[in-house]
Design a protein around this motif. Sequence first.
Motif, PDB file in Angstrom:
ATOM      1  N   GLY A 168      -2.501   2.748 -10.265  1.00 10.16           N
ATOM      2  CA  GLY A 168      -2.684   2.090  -8.974  1.00 10.16           C
ATOM      3  C   GLY A 168      -1.928   0.782  -8.830  1.00 10.16           C
ATOM      4  O   GLY A 168      -2.119   0.062  -7.854  1.00 10.16           O
ATOM      5  N   HIS A 204      -4.242  -5.331  -5.892  1.00  9.64           N
ATOM      6  CA  HIS A 204      -4.954  -4.769  -7.053  1.00  9.64           C
ATOM      7  C   HIS A 204      -4.889  -5.826  -8.163  1.00  9.64           C
ATOM      8  O   HIS A 204      -4.078  -5.749  -9.079  1.00  9.64           O
ATOM      9  N   ARG A 249       1.498   0.217  -5.102  1.00  8.59           N
ATOM     10  CA  ARG A 249       0.604   1.093  -5.874  1.00  8.59           C
ATOM     11  C   ARG A 249       1.326   1.785  -7.022  1.00  8.59           C
ATOM     12  O   ARG A 249       0.721   2.167  -8.005  1.00  8.59           O
TER      13      ARG A 249
END
Lengths: 151, 410
Positions: free
Chosen positions: B236, B283, B96
């Motif tokens: 993120g 992500h 992250r």
Amino acid sequence: MNGDIRELYQQMIIDHNKNPKNFRPMPDAGRVAEGYNPLCGDHFKVYLKLEGDVIRDISFDGSGCAISKSSASMMTAALKGKTREEARALFEEVRKMLSREIGKPFDATKVGKLAILAGVCEFPSRVKCASLAWHTMLEALEPTGKQVSTE
Amino acid sequence: MDLGTPWDVEKIRADFPILKEQVYGKPLVYLDNAATTQKPQAVIDTLTHYYAAENANIHRGIFCLSEQATKRFKSARHKIQEFIGAGSDKEIIFVRGATEAINLVAQCYGRAFLKKGDEVLITHMEHHSNIVPWQILAGEIGIKLKVAPINDRGELILEEFKALLTSKVKFVSVVHVSNALGTINPVKEVVRLAHEKNIPVLIDGAQAVAHTSVSVRELDCDFYVFSGHKLFGPTGIGVLYGKRELLEKMPPYQGGGDMIRSVTFEKTTYNELPYKFEAGTPHIAGVIGLGAAIDYVQSIGLSRIEAYEQQLLQYGTQKLQEIPGLRIIGIARQKSAILSFVLGEAHAHDIGTILDRQGIAIRAGHHCAMPVMRRFNVPATTRASLAFYNTRQEIDRLAEALREVTEVFR
């Protein structure tokens, strides 16, 4: 200079910041509470000496920004000699004044000189500064055993 | 300093839509780049296009979109590998952010290879994210945290660092560029000294990668971490670089999909690198967006960025020093474009509010580096952190607004 800024940092606030009233520890205080906003670092202790139901003496020490410090200073000046009930009532009025919606009126007669802090509500990120000493005072008056934070 | 081809800051600014915004009717002056950087249109478009036209999960689809997303995802990993000079894309782990990367190393390396009484050496200028994960580990397995001191300029005292590097030290974790002071640490020397004693080193590059070119191979560090959002990419998403042989022997961080080779209720075998450390759907947009951010940065060139930012730093330092009562905290000889300062009796938050009304975004506070504040005996500082899209005119506006602060607090 920006008008909002002058409104926020009025001379009286600057003066209280520079020469705060009752800015001292109180070794013989009956009540002490600690207020700390860890994100911004404002950190104060509020000391109370109660005589029956009356606040005989009140002081504070610690460090913080001009808004938090002047608010604390004005608070001690306003509460000396007041009863618990009066202190509680003033706390409520100040809380209402600081957290009201921008542009909304408030009852200035109920807060006296503290009305000078009315402009703080235009700066939402600073309401926590102005209210820290007040919540700390309330904890000293009506202890719950918690460290106070307004963040 | 030679910038090579002419530096057209207005052309660069036009790539960042947010820089056209107004705050309280004044043009935004964004000087909080150490907290997060703004995003160029190219990154915004990449994210939009991914969600609008390419969204699919990776590594599992047997359909066109999934294959395309997987390809883009892999190519971004490869781009990042080249960007930091890593030997293999298996050494690039997506997390992250820098914080999670340090936690991963503290947990996976720390719990497997450190034991009670071992010491982890950090410096006095670390961000909380390079202090707290080690304290958590200390609470769990009884390691000790040791702190190398800094001098009054805000520089690591290398002699003291050397003296602390005893046989008890089993891990070194040091920030590349201090977020609170701007100090650039001699990380290559730090790695060399630690490696003389066979101690692995993690470098926290959160404040470095957007401002100077980094080669992990040249540094020879064992781990290097950074966040995408401080590199003009999305929030993120961040990167842990680790040397392959270390990552191979570390246990996984989290369990779940993608990080396995086969699962039965009796036994699970883990996937190979880098997937072993990437449980769950990653992500994807963030990774692809970070790839676009790196393309953008490289189209300008980090050496040119660094040269321009050094000029801005010099100009800003001089402008701020002209303001009566202003004291810059952190005056290292090797410094990134970060100006942390105190101003007379004015508290950082009051300064922040006054600057904000002038449209100037700065950071006021302890910058998640409370020990640094204590070292310099200040409760908080005001920090202007620059990026390559900032201008001299913006620094002039900062200086002007700071003069207004001194007027208010006269």
